[in-house]
Design an enzyme around this catalytic site. Structure first.
Site, mmCIF file in Angstrom:
data_model
loop_
_atom_site.group_PDB
_atom_site.id
_atom_site.type_symbol
_atom_site.label_atom_id
_atom_site.label_comp_id
_atom_site.label_asym_id
_atom_site.label_seq_id
_atom_site.Cartn_x
_atom_site.Cartn_y
_atom_site.Cartn_z
ATOM 1 N N ASP A 16 0.868 -1.175 0.000
ATOM 2 C CA ASP A 16 0.000 0.000 0.000
ATOM 3 C C ASP A 16 0.906 1.226 0.000
ATOM 4 O O ASP A 16 1.745 1.378 0.901
ATOM 5 C CB ASP A 16 -0.890 0.023 1.246
ATOM 6 N N ASP A 51 -13.712 -5.456 -2.474
ATOM 7 C CA ASP A 51 -13.672 -5.413 -1.009
ATOM 8 C C ASP A 51 -15.065 -5.785 -0.521
ATOM 9 O O ASP A 51 -16.056 -5.187 -0.951
ATOM 10 C CB ASP A 51 -13.305 -4.014 -0.511
#
Length: 257
Positions: free
Chosen positions: A11, A130
């Site tokens: 990330d 997600d």
């Protein structure tokens, strides 16, 4: 049987690798180019970069990171975060990415998947989903770090993404992300059972046996992890040796001179 893949995920925010729990409590953990190069040395099958800043003004920073990384590593790079348009796909691929991951924009504009697959080939298009488990047992698609429930069934959305041209599904459980209690096997099986494209398991890996478990108990094609690798709790090589011991097909790193 195809070799199962181990994929470190980085990330990236403002040009640095960061990690949090359930998408909050963000800490800096390193330089993305150096982290990627180290995972390449360890035998990672692919590397995923997610731009968690994901705003227009930071895109140049991210593309610069991708370009520098592509010159240093020899495994496929998947890049996502803030991908909204065909131009974003094009710019990211030109910077050196092999695949582009699209999430919120695909939910809001599913035709983006079809357009990207038609122009660049479905092998370049990864649809990231997600999802959270609902009280009634089904899984719902969420965006914005899990803050917005889109009211879309995650399993049905995975099927639709494949129909539109997705080459892979990157499936993250928002319930388990960063918690280290293991992958959400039920959710993975629910999606793997309805699609014919590879599914990448993401969210919740906390120890060595979670990797073998996800491959022994689901049809996931790959397992993605972040903090385990970033904090040097495990190396990719250790994971692959454990998988080999459990007869999970895996591409072992080359051990030269």
């Amino acid at each position: 049987m195809l070799a199962k893949r181990i994929i470190p995920c980085l990330d990236v925010r403002d040009g640095k690798v960061v990690k949090g729990i359930n998408f909050v409590g963000i800490k800096e953990v390193g330089d993305p180019v150096e982290c990627a190069a180290e995972y390449d040395r360890q035998g990672a099958d692919e590397i995923v970069f997610l731009d968690i800043t994901a705003s227009h003004e930071h895109r140049g920073t991210m593309l610069d990171v991708v370009s520098k990384t592509a010159k240093k590593v020899f495994v496929p790079l998947t890049v996502g975060g803030g991908i909204r348009t065909i131009d974003d796909f094009r710019d990211t691929l030109r910077a050196g990415a092999d695949k582009v991951s699209v999430n919120s924009a695909a939910v809001k504009n599913p035709q983006l998947i079809k357009e990207a697959a038609d122009i660049f080939g479905r092998q370049c298009v990864v649809v990231a989903i997600d999802a959270k488990k609902c009280p009634d047992g089904h899984y719902t698609v969420v965006i914005n770090g899990g803050r917005i429930d889109m009211g879309i069934d995650a399993v049905e959305w995975a099927k639709k993404a494949e129909e539109l041209g997705a080459g892979e599904i990157l499936l993250t459980s928002m319930d388990t992300d960063g918690v280290k209690g293991g992958f959400d096997l039920d959710m993975l099986n629910a999606v793997c059972d309805v699609v014919n494209i590879p599914v990448i398991a993401s969210g919740g890996c906390g120890k060595l046996e979670h990797f073998t478990e996800v491959f022994e108990k689901t049809n996931s094609a790959a397992a993605l992890a972040a903090s385990l690798f970033h904090y040097k709790e495990l190396t990719v090589g250790q994971v692959k040796e454990e998988m080999q011991r459990h007869n999970v097909p895996v591409r072992m790193p080359y051990k030269g001179e």
